[in-house]
Design a protein around this motif. Structure first.
Motif, PDB file in Angstrom:
ATOM      1  N   UNK A 119       5.334  59.597 -44.093  1.00 21.54           N
ATOM      2  CA  UNK A 119       4.054  59.474 -44.775  1.00 21.54           C
ATOM      3  C   UNK A 119       3.560  58.043 -44.914  1.00 21.54           C
ATOM      4  N   UNK A 120       4.237  57.105 -44.261  1.00 20.88           N
ATOM      5  CA  UNK A 120       3.826  55.702 -44.327  1.00 20.88           C
ATOM      6  C   UNK A 120       3.852  55.096 -42.923  1.00 20.88           C
ATOM      7  N   UNK A 121       2.894  55.473 -42.066  1.00 18.72           N
ATOM      8  CA  UNK A 121       2.869  54.964 -40.695  1.00 18.72           C
ATOM      9  C   UNK A 121       2.651  53.453 -40.670  1.00 18.72           C
ATOM     10  N   UNK A 122       3.349  52.780 -39.770  1.00 20.42           N
ATOM     11  CA  UNK A 122       3.330  51.317 -39.741  1.00 20.42           C
ATOM     12  C   UNK A 122       1.930  50.750 -39.520  1.00 20.42           C
ATOM     13  N   UNK A 123       1.144  51.345 -38.638  1.00 19.70           N
ATOM     14  CA  UNK A 123      -0.177  50.802 -38.325  1.00 19.70           C
ATOM     15  C   UNK A 123      -1.095  50.848 -39.539  1.00 19.70           C
ATOM     16  N   UNK A 124      -1.159  52.004 -40.191  1.00 23.77           N
ATOM     17  CA  UNK A 124      -2.015  52.152 -41.363  1.00 23.77           C
ATOM     18  C   UNK A 124      -1.515  51.299 -42.526  1.00 23.77           C
ATOM     19  N   UNK A 125      -0.201  51.234 -42.672  1.00 22.78           N
ATOM     20  CA  UNK A 125       0.349  50.423 -43.759  1.00 22.78           C
ATOM     21  C   UNK A 125       0.063  48.942 -43.535  1.00 22.78           C
ATOM     22  N   UNK A 126       0.192  48.493 -42.313  1.00 21.59           N
ATOM     23  CA  UNK A 126      -0.080  47.091 -42.003  1.00 21.59           C
ATOM     24  C   UNK A 126      -1.532  46.728 -42.296  1.00 21.59           C
ATOM     25  N   UNK A 127      -2.443  47.654 -41.990  1.00 20.99           N
ATOM     26  CA  UNK A 127      -3.852  47.404 -42.284  1.00 20.99           C
ATOM     27  C   UNK A 127      -4.089  47.294 -43.789  1.00 20.99           C
ATOM     28  N   UNK A 128      -3.413  48.110 -44.554  1.00 18.99           N
ATOM     29  CA  UNK A 128      -3.514  48.055 -46.014  1.00 18.99           C
ATOM     30  C   UNK A 128      -2.984  46.726 -46.539  1.00 18.99           C
ATOM     31  N   UNK A 129      -1.880  46.271 -45.984  1.00 18.15           N
ATOM     32  CA  UNK A 129      -1.324  44.972 -46.386  1.00 18.15           C
ATOM     33  C   UNK A 129      -2.277  43.834 -46.025  1.00 18.15           C
ATOM     34  N   UNK A 130      -2.864  43.906 -44.836  1.00 15.40           N
ATOM     35  CA  UNK A 130      -3.788  42.853 -44.398  1.00 15.40           C
ATOM     36  C   UNK A 130      -4.992  42.745 -45.319  1.00 15.40           C
TER      37      UNK A 130
END
Length: 352
Positions: A119-130
């Protein structure tokens, strides 16, 4: 700008595997074959508290490790074995490989994943962090190597509170992923400014507050033990909230004769081993809105069994591989956690 997390993907929860029943003689013979294969492969067994009791017992009998994810993360670095066999879920195998790149890391089933990880895909999570560069990124152990590589700190449930308190004292704002219940619990305990990813564990999400209240009325002298991945309404009823290791310790040390336990019931084997006179009840997954997706046992953890462990050791397949660039980034937040634990005397090991 991604100011809020994207909706988490639909997670396909597998049915619990149905392994063939073994007679006592068949089970003994199978364990003996596995012990020989472990020795022949210069391998050591690392098992989580949530896997089948036979696997936990076998790990202890062969000089391996039965532990929570913090101690599992450390154990592989302390043994000379060439091969680490991780009985748990995939992020545990990946963490072992991140810390032990020179060792072969195998798992009985590479499909044994985790709803928090998925439930925490790397691409979407990275965008949230950015989108929130002023926040320190703290991720739970139940994440992929790619997500860990994007983080500043990795934590387990046993060390999350002291690390977040440490960061809060420095005035840092936290971006937390992926378990929202654990995040809310930590936020309530520390008062720190936290942005939460909306993930949850399929096991702990199923515990029902109304049903737990009814069960407690039937056993008013029982102590309620709750893992902080559970919903807030369940946590509010707890006598003890803590990691798997903390809950095991509570069963040993509290005077109560009966305990209602809100975590994966795989933990009962270790609890009964260390406190054989205590009565253990699984917190209900029935009640208003219940679906019993997990019935208090992780279906991915249940993919680990004596049968596929033997096949794994015979074939040598199901090896964990991690891109070296990802591994070098992911080891940084894990090592920060381990260094913090060492400097503050925090151990994930269960009481003996």
């Amino acid at each position: 700008m991604v100011t809020t997390p994207q909706p988490i993907p639909d997670i396909q929860v597998p049915k619990h595997p149905r392994w063939p029943a073994l007679s006592a003689h068949e089970k003994h013979a199978l364990k003996q074959r596995i012990k020989a294969l472990l020795e022949n492969n210069n391998a050591v067994l690392v098992a989580h508290y949530y896997v089948d009791a036979d696997l936990q017992e076998l790990a202890e009998e062969t000089g391996g490790c039965v532990a929570d994810s913090l101690e599992m993360a450390r154990f592989g670095t302390t043994v000379d074995a060439h091969t680490l066999v991780v009985c748990g879920v995939r992020f545990m195998g990946e963490t072992a490989k991140i810390l032990n790149p020179e060792k072969r890391v195998l798992m009985p089933d590479l499909g044994a994943t985790c709803s928090l990880d998925e439930g925490c895909p790397a691409k979407e999570f990275s965008a949230f962090c950015d989108a929130h560069p002023d926040h320190t990124v703290v991720v739970y152990a139940n994440t992929s190597a790619e997500v860990k590589a994007r983080s500043d700190w990795m934590v387990t449930s046993g060390i999350a509170l002291p690390i977040v308190r440490h960061l809060a004292e420095k005035g840092e704002k936290i971006l937390w992923a992926p378990d929202q219940h654990l995040g809310k619990y930590i936020q309530k305990q520390t008062g720190v400014d936290m942005l939460l990813w909306p993930g949850s564990c399929v096991v702990h999400e199923e515990f029902k507050a109304f049903a737990l209240e009814r069960l407690h009325k039937l056993h008013p002298d029982a102590a309620v033990l709750v893992h902080p991945e559970s919903p807030e309404s369940v946590i509010e009823q707890a006598d003890v909230v803590g990691s798997t290791t903390a809950l095991i310790k509570a069963v040993q040390e509290m005077p109560n004769e009966t305990f209602i336990v809100a975590t994966d019931d795989g933990i009962f084997w270790k609890m009964q081993q260390l406190a054989p006179g205590k009565k253990l009840l699984s917190a209900p997954t029935a009640g208003e809105g219940a679906t019993c997706v997990s019935c208090a046992h992780c279906p991915w953890m249940a993919m680990n069994a004596l049968q596929n462990l033997e096949q794994l050791l015979r074939k040598g397949n199901n090896e964990i591989h991690i891109d070296e660039q990802i591994r070098q980034k992911a080891v940084i937040p894990i090592q920060r956690m381990l260094d913090f634990a060492a400097s503050h005397g925090i151990s994930g090991a269960a009481p003996k």
